[in-house]
Motif scaffolding. Structure first.
Motif, PDB file in Angstrom:
ATOM      1  N   MET A   1       0.846  -1.177   0.000  1.00  0.00           N
ATOM      2  CA  MET A   1       0.000   0.000   0.000  1.00  0.00           C
ATOM      3  C   MET A   1       0.894   1.244   0.000  1.00  0.00           C
ATOM      4  SD  MET A   1      -3.228  -0.712   0.239  1.00  0.00           S
ATOM      5  CE  MET A   1      -3.873  -2.325  -0.046  1.00  0.00           C
ATOM      6  N   SER A   2       0.471   2.221  -0.738  1.00  0.00           N
ATOM      7  CA  SER A   2       1.287   3.416  -0.872  1.00  0.00           C
ATOM      8  C   SER A   2       0.727   4.569  -0.037  1.00  0.00           C
ATOM      9  CB  SER A   2       1.339   3.840  -2.338  1.00  0.00           C
ATOM     10  OG  SER A   2       0.087   4.345  -2.734  1.00  0.00           O
ATOM     11  N   TYR A   3       1.547   5.584   0.078  1.00  0.00           N
ATOM     12  CA  TYR A   3       1.121   6.781   0.796  1.00  0.00           C
ATOM     13  C   TYR A   3      -0.047   7.450   0.079  1.00  0.00           C
ATOM     14  CZ  TYR A   3       1.336  11.247   3.195  1.00  0.00           C
ATOM     15  OH  TYR A   3       1.007  12.370   3.915  1.00  0.00           O
ATOM     16  N   GLN A   4      -0.053   7.392  -1.238  1.00  0.00           N
ATOM     17  CA  GLN A   4      -1.143   7.970  -2.021  1.00  0.00           C
ATOM     18  C   GLN A   4      -2.473   7.286  -1.692  1.00  0.00           C
ATOM     19  OE1 GLN A   4      -0.757  10.659  -3.898  1.00  0.00           O
ATOM     20  NE2 GLN A   4      -2.952  10.706  -4.240  1.00  0.00           N
ATOM     21  N   GLU A   5      -2.451   5.974  -1.504  1.00  0.00           N
ATOM     22  CA  GLU A   5      -3.673   5.245  -1.136  1.00  0.00           C
ATOM     23  C   GLU A   5      -4.178   5.696   0.237  1.00  0.00           C
ATOM     24  OE1 GLU A   5      -3.303   0.964  -3.294  1.00  0.00           O
ATOM     25  OE2 GLU A   5      -1.763   1.479  -1.813  1.00  0.00           O
ATOM     26  N   PHE A   6      -3.244   5.914   1.161  1.00  0.00           N
ATOM     27  CA  PHE A   6      -3.624   6.431   2.477  1.00  0.00           C
ATOM     28  C   PHE A   6      -4.297   7.787   2.351  1.00  0.00           C
ATOM     29  CE2 PHE A   6      -2.076   9.561   5.651  1.00  0.00           C
ATOM     30  CZ  PHE A   6      -2.977   9.259   6.661  1.00  0.00           C
ATOM     31  N   LEU A   7      -3.733   8.677   1.529  1.00  0.00           N
ATOM     32  CA  LEU A   7      -4.309  10.006   1.368  1.00  0.00           C
ATOM     33  C   LEU A   7      -5.736   9.945   0.823  1.00  0.00           C
ATOM     34  CD1 LEU A   7      -1.266  11.999  -0.055  1.00  0.00           C
ATOM     35  CD2 LEU A   7      -2.179  12.028   2.281  1.00  0.00           C
ATOM     36  N   VAL A   8      -5.988   9.035  -0.084  1.00  0.00           N
ATOM     37  CA  VAL A   8      -7.335   8.867  -0.641  1.00  0.00           C
ATOM     38  C   VAL A   8      -8.295   8.392   0.448  1.00  0.00           C
ATOM     39  CG1 VAL A   8      -8.717   7.500  -2.259  1.00  0.00           C
ATOM     40  CG2 VAL A   8      -6.534   8.487  -2.995  1.00  0.00           C
ATOM     41  N   GLU A   9      -7.864   7.401   1.220  1.00  0.00           N
ATOM     42  CA  GLU A   9      -8.725   6.878   2.290  1.00  0.00           C
ATOM     43  C   GLU A   9      -8.988   7.950   3.352  1.00  0.00           C
ATOM     44  OE1 GLU A   9      -7.755   2.122   2.094  1.00  0.00           O
ATOM     45  OE2 GLU A   9      -6.612   3.339   3.515  1.00  0.00           O
ATOM     46  N   ARG A  10      -7.961   8.698   3.713  1.00  0.00           N
ATOM     47  CA  ARG A  10      -8.124   9.757   4.711  1.00  0.00           C
ATOM     48  C   ARG A  10      -9.090  10.832   4.216  1.00  0.00           C
ATOM     49  NH1 ARG A  10      -3.237  13.587   6.237  1.00  0.00           N
ATOM     50  NH2 ARG A  10      -3.910  14.449   4.255  1.00  0.00           N
ATOM     51  N   GLU A  11      -8.973  11.194   2.961  1.00  0.00           N
ATOM     52  CA  GLU A  11      -9.866  12.213   2.401  1.00  0.00           C
ATOM     53  C   GLU A  11     -11.314  11.730   2.390  1.00  0.00           C
ATOM     54  OE1 GLU A  11     -11.716  15.387   1.092  1.00  0.00           O
ATOM     55  OE2 GLU A  11      -9.676  15.335   1.855  1.00  0.00           O
ATOM     56  N   ARG A  12     -11.532  10.466   2.090  1.00  0.00           N
ATOM     57  CA  ARG A  12     -12.900   9.924   2.108  1.00  0.00           C
ATOM     58  C   ARG A  12     -13.488   9.999   3.516  1.00  0.00           C
ATOM     59  NH1 ARG A  12     -12.239   4.254  -0.351  1.00  0.00           N
ATOM     60  NH2 ARG A  12     -14.438   4.083   0.134  1.00  0.00           N
ATOM     61  N   MET A  13     -12.677   9.688   4.524  1.00  0.00           N
ATOM     62  CA  MET A  13     -13.156   9.782   5.908  1.00  0.00           C
ATOM     63  C   MET A  13     -13.408  11.229   6.299  1.00  0.00           C
ATOM     64  SD  MET A  13     -10.991   6.926   8.011  1.00  0.00           S
ATOM     65  CE  MET A  13      -9.433   7.045   7.154  1.00  0.00           C
ATOM     66  N   ASP A  14     -12.465  12.106   5.977  1.00  0.00           N
ATOM     67  CA  ASP A  14     -12.605  13.520   6.325  1.00  0.00           C
ATOM     68  C   ASP A  14     -13.823  14.147   5.653  1.00  0.00           C
ATOM     69  OD1 ASP A  14     -10.388  13.407   7.958  1.00  0.00           O
ATOM     70  OD2 ASP A  14      -9.031  14.318   6.498  1.00  0.00           O
ATOM     71  N   ALA A  15     -14.131  13.727   4.427  1.00  0.00           N
ATOM     72  CA  ALA A  15     -15.301  14.263   3.723  1.00  0.00           C
ATOM     73  C   ALA A  15     -16.586  13.902   4.466  1.00  0.00           C
ATOM     74  CB  ALA A  15     -15.343  13.728   2.294  1.00  0.00           C
ATOM     75  N   LEU A  16     -16.672  12.676   4.958  1.00  0.00           N
ATOM     76  CA  LEU A  16     -17.857  12.278   5.730  1.00  0.00           C
ATOM     77  C   LEU A  16     -17.940  13.052   7.040  1.00  0.00           C
ATOM     78  CD1 LEU A  16     -17.927   8.420   5.138  1.00  0.00           C
ATOM     79  CD2 LEU A  16     -19.597  10.098   4.327  1.00  0.00           C
ATOM     80  N   LEU A  17     -16.809  13.242   7.697  1.00  0.00           N
ATOM     81  CA  LEU A  17     -16.798  13.982   8.959  1.00  0.00           C
ATOM     82  C   LEU A  17     -17.206  15.434   8.744  1.00  0.00           C
ATOM     83  CD1 LEU A  17     -13.556  12.479  10.516  1.00  0.00           C
ATOM     84  CD2 LEU A  17     -15.917  11.989  11.174  1.00  0.00           C
ATOM     85  N   ARG A  18     -16.766  16.035   7.652  1.00  0.00           N
ATOM     86  CA  ARG A  18     -17.165  17.410   7.337  1.00  0.00           C
ATOM     87  C   ARG A  18     -18.667  17.522   7.100  1.00  0.00           C
ATOM     88  NH1 ARG A  18     -12.244  17.413   4.382  1.00  0.00           N
ATOM     89  NH2 ARG A  18     -13.353  16.874   2.477  1.00  0.00           N
ATOM     90  N   ARG A  19     -19.267  16.453   6.609  1.00  0.00           N
ATOM     91  CA  ARG A  19     -20.717  16.445   6.360  1.00  0.00           C
ATOM     92  C   ARG A  19     -21.512  16.147   7.635  1.00  0.00           C
ATOM     93  NH1 ARG A  19     -21.171  12.344   1.644  1.00  0.00           N
ATOM     94  NH2 ARG A  19     -23.318  12.328   2.352  1.00  0.00           N
ATOM     95  N   GLY A  20     -20.824  15.974   8.762  1.00  0.00           N
ATOM     96  CA  GLY A  20     -21.507  15.792  10.034  1.00  0.00           C
ATOM     97  C   GLY A  20     -21.618  14.358  10.515  1.00  0.00           C
ATOM     98  N   TYR A  21     -21.050  13.419   9.775  1.00  0.00           N
ATOM     99  CA  TYR A  21     -21.101  12.019  10.189  1.00  0.00           C
ATOM    100  C   TYR A  21     -20.156  11.772  11.361  1.00  0.00           C
ATOM    101  CZ  TYR A  21     -23.783  10.531   6.095  1.00  0.00           C
ATOM    102  OH  TYR A  21     -24.766  10.359   5.167  1.00  0.00           O
ATOM    103  N   VAL A  22     -20.468  10.765  12.146  1.00  0.00           N
ATOM    104  CA  VAL A  22     -19.599  10.313  13.227  1.00  0.00           C
ATOM    105  C   VAL A  22     -19.357   8.816  13.041  1.00  0.00           C
ATOM    106  CG1 VAL A  22     -20.331  12.058  14.892  1.00  0.00           C
ATOM    107  CG2 VAL A  22     -21.551   9.887  14.780  1.00  0.00           C
ATOM    108  N   ILE A  23     -18.290   8.328  13.642  1.00  0.00           N
ATOM    109  CA  ILE A  23     -17.976   6.903  13.552  1.00  0.00           C
ATOM    110  C   ILE A  23     -18.929   6.155  14.470  1.00  0.00           C
ATOM    111  CG2 ILE A  23     -16.237   5.122  13.939  1.00  0.00           C
ATOM    112  CD1 ILE A  23     -14.126   7.293  13.317  1.00  0.00           C
ATOM    113  N   LYS A  24     -19.637   5.207  13.906  1.00  0.00           N
ATOM    114  CA  LYS A  24     -20.605   4.425  14.664  1.00  0.00           C
ATOM    115  C   LYS A  24     -20.038   3.054  15.040  1.00  0.00           C
ATOM    116  CE  LYS A  24     -25.256   3.161  15.058  1.00  0.00           C
ATOM    117  NZ  LYS A  24     -25.985   3.791  16.093  1.00  0.00           N
ATOM    118  N   ARG A  25     -19.326   2.417  14.108  1.00  0.00           N
ATOM    119  CA  ARG A  25     -18.847   1.052  14.346  1.00  0.00           C
ATOM    120  C   ARG A  25     -17.600   0.798  13.514  1.00  0.00           C
ATOM    121  NH1 ARG A  25     -23.555  -1.885  13.209  1.00  0.00           N
ATOM    122  NH2 ARG A  25     -24.167  -1.186  15.257  1.00  0.00           N
TER     123      ARG A  25
END
Length: 77
Positions: free
Chosen positions: A1-25
């Motif tokens: 796995m590359s650093y670029q893949e991490f950045l994509v995954e982090r951005e997907r999580m951050d986008a949900l958090l910006r929309r008001g989502y919280v981690i449920k499970r």
């Protein structure tokens, strides 16, 4: 796995958090972690919550989820 893949995954999580989502499970297995995000709503309508599930595979993204959970727990207490 590359650093670029991490950045994509982090951005997907951050986008949900910006929309008001919280981690449920969090469900971890050998193929990564499945993170369920939900919008915070009153308990009465919990069964109707829109869930978003992300499949996280990089180790760095899994560590990032841990830090997000700690922040979320600190905010809720």
């Amino acid at each position: 796995m590359s650093y670029q893949e991490f950045l994509v995954e982090r951005e997907r999580m951050d986008a949900l958090l910006r929309r008001g989502y919280v981690i449920k499970r969090v469900h971890e297995n050998l193929s990564g972690a499945f993170i369920e995000f939900a919008l915070p709503t009153p308990a009465a309508s919990e069964s109707k919550q829109p869930l978003q599930t992300l499949h996280i595979q990089t180790a760095d993204a899994r560590k990032y989820v841990s830090s997000l959970l700690i922040q979320q727990m600190k905010r809720s207490s």
